[in-house]
Write a protein that holds these residues in place. Structure first.
Motif, PDB file in Angstrom:
ATOM      1  N   LYS A 458      -7.175  26.430 -27.801  1.00  0.00           N
ATOM      2  CA  LYS A 458      -5.775  26.363 -28.274  1.00  0.00           C
ATOM      3  C   LYS A 458      -5.652  25.456 -29.498  1.00  0.00           C
ATOM      4  O   LYS A 458      -4.855  25.718 -30.392  1.00  0.00           O
ATOM      5  N   GLU A 459      -6.425  24.371 -29.506  1.00  0.00           N
ATOM      6  CA  GLU A 459      -6.404  23.462 -30.662  1.00  0.00           C
ATOM      7  C   GLU A 459      -6.894  24.195 -31.911  1.00  0.00           C
ATOM      8  O   GLU A 459      -6.292  24.128 -32.970  1.00  0.00           O
ATOM      9  N   LEU A 460      -8.017  24.882 -31.749  1.00  0.00           N
ATOM     10  CA  LEU A 460      -8.587  25.624 -32.884  1.00  0.00           C
ATOM     11  C   LEU A 460      -7.599  26.690 -33.366  1.00  0.00           C
ATOM     12  O   LEU A 460      -7.435  26.889 -34.573  1.00  0.00           O
ATOM     13  N   GLN A 461      -6.922  27.340 -32.417  1.00  0.00           N
ATOM     14  CA  GLN A 461      -5.978  28.397 -32.793  1.00  0.00           C
ATOM     15  C   GLN A 461      -4.862  27.858 -33.684  1.00  0.00           C
ATOM     16  O   GLN A 461      -4.426  28.531 -34.618  1.00  0.00           O
ATOM     17  N   LYS A 462      -4.404  26.625 -33.415  1.00  0.00           N
ATOM     18  CA  LYS A 462      -3.351  26.020 -34.256  1.00  0.00           C
ATOM     19  C   LYS A 462      -3.806  25.950 -35.712  1.00  0.00           C
ATOM     20  O   LYS A 462      -3.064  26.252 -36.632  1.00  0.00           O
ATOM     21  N   LEU A 463      -5.054  25.525 -35.904  1.00  0.00           N
ATOM     22  CA  LEU A 463      -5.606  25.432 -37.265  1.00  0.00           C
ATOM     23  C   LEU A 463      -5.680  26.814 -37.901  1.00  0.00           C
ATOM     24  O   LEU A 463      -5.333  27.006 -39.061  1.00  0.00           O
ATOM     25  N   ARG A 464      -6.149  27.765 -37.080  1.00  0.00           N
ATOM     26  CA  ARG A 464      -6.349  29.127 -37.592  1.00  0.00           C
ATOM     27  C   ARG A 464      -5.003  29.758 -37.985  1.00  0.00           C
ATOM     28  O   ARG A 464      -4.901  30.384 -39.035  1.00  0.00           O
ATOM     29  N   ASP A 465      -3.971  29.594 -37.128  1.00  0.00           N
ATOM     30  CA  ASP A 465      -2.668  30.210 -37.414  1.00  0.00           C
ATOM     31  C   ASP A 465      -2.105  29.675 -38.725  1.00  0.00           C
ATOM     32  O   ASP A 465      -1.618  30.438 -39.556  1.00  0.00           O
ATOM     33  N   GLU A 466      -2.192  28.341 -38.888  1.00  0.00           N
ATOM     34  CA  GLU A 466      -1.681  27.734 -40.128  1.00  0.00           C
ATOM     35  C   GLU A 466      -2.472  28.266 -41.327  1.00  0.00           C
ATOM     36  O   GLU A 466      -1.905  28.591 -42.367  1.00  0.00           O
ATOM     37  N   PHE A 467      -3.779  28.352 -41.150  1.00  0.00           N
ATOM     38  CA  PHE A 467      -4.632  28.808 -42.251  1.00  0.00           C
ATOM     39  C   PHE A 467      -4.324  30.260 -42.644  1.00  0.00           C
ATOM     40  O   PHE A 467      -4.229  30.571 -43.839  1.00  0.00           O
ATOM     41  N   GLU A 468      -4.178  31.130 -41.629  1.00  0.00           N
ATOM     42  CA  GLU A 468      -3.909  32.555 -41.934  1.00  0.00           C
ATOM     43  C   GLU A 468      -2.617  32.681 -42.747  1.00  0.00           C
ATOM     44  O   GLU A 468      -2.545  33.458 -43.699  1.00  0.00           O
ATOM     45  N   ALA A 469      -1.599  31.897 -42.374  1.00  0.00           N
ATOM     46  CA  ALA A 469      -0.327  31.945 -43.101  1.00  0.00           C
ATOM     47  C   ALA A 469      -0.523  31.474 -44.543  1.00  0.00           C
ATOM     48  O   ALA A 469      -0.006  32.088 -45.486  1.00  0.00           O
ATOM     49  N   GLN A 470      -1.299  30.417 -44.718  1.00  0.00           N
ATOM     50  CA  GLN A 470      -1.562  29.896 -46.069  1.00  0.00           C
ATOM     51  C   GLN A 470      -2.373  30.898 -46.897  1.00  0.00           C
ATOM     52  O   GLN A 470      -2.121  31.080 -48.087  1.00  0.00           O
ATOM     53  N   ALA A 471      -3.348  31.546 -46.242  1.00  0.00           N
ATOM     54  CA  ALA A 471      -4.221  32.494 -46.961  1.00  0.00           C
ATOM     55  C   ALA A 471      -3.424  33.680 -47.492  1.00  0.00           C
ATOM     56  O   ALA A 471      -3.792  34.273 -48.508  1.00  0.00           O
ATOM     57  N   LYS A 472      -2.326  34.013 -46.799  1.00  0.00           N
ATOM     58  CA  LYS A 472      -1.469  35.103 -47.305  1.00  0.00           C
ATOM     59  C   LYS A 472      -0.780  34.655 -48.590  1.00  0.00           C
ATOM     60  O   LYS A 472      -0.653  35.424 -49.530  1.00  0.00           O
TER      61      LYS A 472
END
Ligand SMILES: [Zn+2]
Length: 510
Positions: A458-472
């Protein structure tokens, strides 16, 4: 370094527990520490481990190798990983001193970055609080990169030890990254696909404080050499000549006028690499090396205007211009969720305890520099938020990494507060026990963060979700032109000259 045996290992482990947890009772009480995390903190607290990696850092400090010439430094770090059981691939992405050490298998894949290059002209004796070079004019570790690669491998090895003990899945990777001072390696490492499977990245930098930050920061940069080709002639009858040096000077005058019309977020600086050899021979060759820095949005426009200044120099002098891009990089976009996670672990680890002797050295150095004599830092910093108005600043090729995987940087202690970056005072402080303890604290916070990311999806997912939004919003499009290869020749001559003189001062442990 010899292992001191099981018995003393247990004893030092216990001492380590007291050391780690004694320093931060409050934060430990506030956090329930997982057994895997407890293990890496205890493992790294063993005095023989602190010393082992401290001595590696001191060796790299003594090698003080310039970017892309870090043969001994990279080998020492890569060999240490290999001896610990990592699979090490060397000579990657077209750079002999680039390597990746891998341990474990499958997802998630957590990366730790590490640097090890030095800076020119900064030679200085370690822990001597006044300017006193080992060799006048030789390179020195004026940014603490000797501690950073070492902190990174010690964190990675601690995580590997925890994997062996508790059998959790996932992969830990250490990215041996050359030439950070000239911000060269990461765009090539990304291009070579080295980060393709990485889920999150832990970066680190040496500092006097202990903390982290998030958001956009630093400047994007073009590092470019402008060369002019003219015609020689006698200095006293120069009519037939075309001075390449004149072209460099006209270019520099033009860029210095340009400054007025650039928004304040820019930085621009240059050195003349070549400008003739004698006044009575009109120089037919001259070159100037520019760092052109600005925000991601403003960089390309500014760079084009600098190129126009170079063209003006060539046109005015009747010389031929050639342009060589050394490197080009993006700003940093540090991941907030990553920084929040790192901050918790920084608070858990806490500041090292400094001895009287270490504080006395710090105060003597501060006195020499005319700074407040307050000794070493004693408290961890607060999580730094992005500033309101972007006023520009330094650059790091970690910027490109932040655009391809969620990344944040842990600043770890060890340097004397008040020392000046890229200055002899910084070289003096990146050596010896303050550096050892600082890099060890950095390693603990990185290892603890890697454990969180490997064992708490779940911790890793938080990083990933933020990153995916930024990558867009900011898809990665490198500034580095496709045809630019790593400039392996950049420091070759310089390092060859200094290495011959520096060798007898190498600190070798083995
Ligand atoms: Zn640095």
């Amino acid at each position: 370094m010899k292992n001191k045996g099981f018995k003393s290992g247990v004893l030092t482990c216990l001492l380590g527990v007291i050391l780690v947890f004694g320093l931060s009772v409050q934060s430990v009480a506030a956090q329930k520490v997982a057994k895997e995390k407890k293990f890496v903190l205890e493992w790294l607290s063993q005095p023989q481990i602190v010393e082992k990696f401290g001595r590696i850092s001191d060796s790299i400090w003594s090698y003080a190798e310039l970017g892309l010439q870090e043969y001994k430094s990279a080998k020492l770090l890569a060999d240490t990983l290999e001896e610990a059981g990592f699979t090490v691939e060397r000579g990657l992405a077209g750079m002999p001193t680039c390597f990746v050490g891998t341990y474990g298998s499958g997802k998630p894949v957590i990366g730790i970055l590490g640097e090890y290059d030095a800076l020119p002209m900064l030679s200085q004796k370690g822990r001597v609080p006044k300017q006193d070079p080992v060799i006048e004019g030789a390179p020195g570790h004026g940014c603490g990169h000797n501690t950073m690669g070492t902190a990174g491998i010690s964190a990675a090895i601690a995580v590997k030890e925890a994997m062996d003990k508790y059998g959790f899945k996932g992969t830990i990777k250490f990215f041996g990254s050359p030439a950070e001072e000239t911000v060269i390696s990461r765009p090539h490492m990304i291009r070579a696909g080295l980060f393709d499977d990485v889920d999150a990245v832990i970066d680190n930098h040496s500092s006097s404080g202990f903390g982290t930050s998030y958001g956009r920061g630093g400047n994007a940069l073009f590092s470019t050499v402008f060369s002019f080709k003219g015609r020689t002639s006698h200095g006293a009858s120069p009519w037939g000549g075309r001075s390449a040096l004149d072209a460099v000077e006209i270019m520099n005058v033009a860029t210095n006028f340009l400054r007025e019309h650039l928004l304040f977020s820019y930085r621009m600086h240059y050195v003349i690499l070549e400008g003739g050899e004698a006044p009575n021979v009109v120089p037919d060759k001259a070159s100037v090396w520019y760092y052109v820095r600005n925000s991601d949005e403003r960089l390309e426009d500014m760079y084009e205007r600098v190129i126009n200044c170079a063209k003006a120099g060539a046109l005015a002098t009747g010389t031929e211009l050639s342009i060589r891009v050394i490197t080009a990089i993006h700003q940093r976009y540090a991941n907030k969720a990553a920084a929040e996670l790192f901050q918790k672990n920084i608070e858990l680890v806490g500041m090292p305890e400094w001895t009287e002797e270490e504080n006395a050295f710090a105060k003597a150095l501060q006195k020499e520099l005319g700074r407040p004599e307050r000794g070493m830092s004693t408290r961890v910093g607060r999580l730094r938020e992005p500033g309101g108005v972007f006023v520009g600043g330094g650059s790091s090729d970690v910027g490109d990494v932040t655009l391809i995987a969620p990344t944040a940087t842990i600043r770890f202690p060890g340097q004397v507060p008040g020392t000046i970056g890229h200055h002899w005072s910084s070289v003096a402080t990146n050596y010896g026990t303050t550096a050892w303890k600082g890099l060890n604290a950095g390693a603990k916070s990185m290892a603890a963060s890697a454990i969180d990311l490997l064992t708490r999806p779940k911790e890793l997912q938080k990083l990933r979700d933020e990153f995916e939004a930024q990558a867009k919003q900011h898809p990665y499009k490198p500034f580095l032109p496709e045809d630019v290869a790593p400039p392996l020749d950049l420091n070759e001559e310089l390092m060859k000259k200094w290495r011959a003189l520096m060798e007898k001062f190498y600190i070798e442990d083995k």
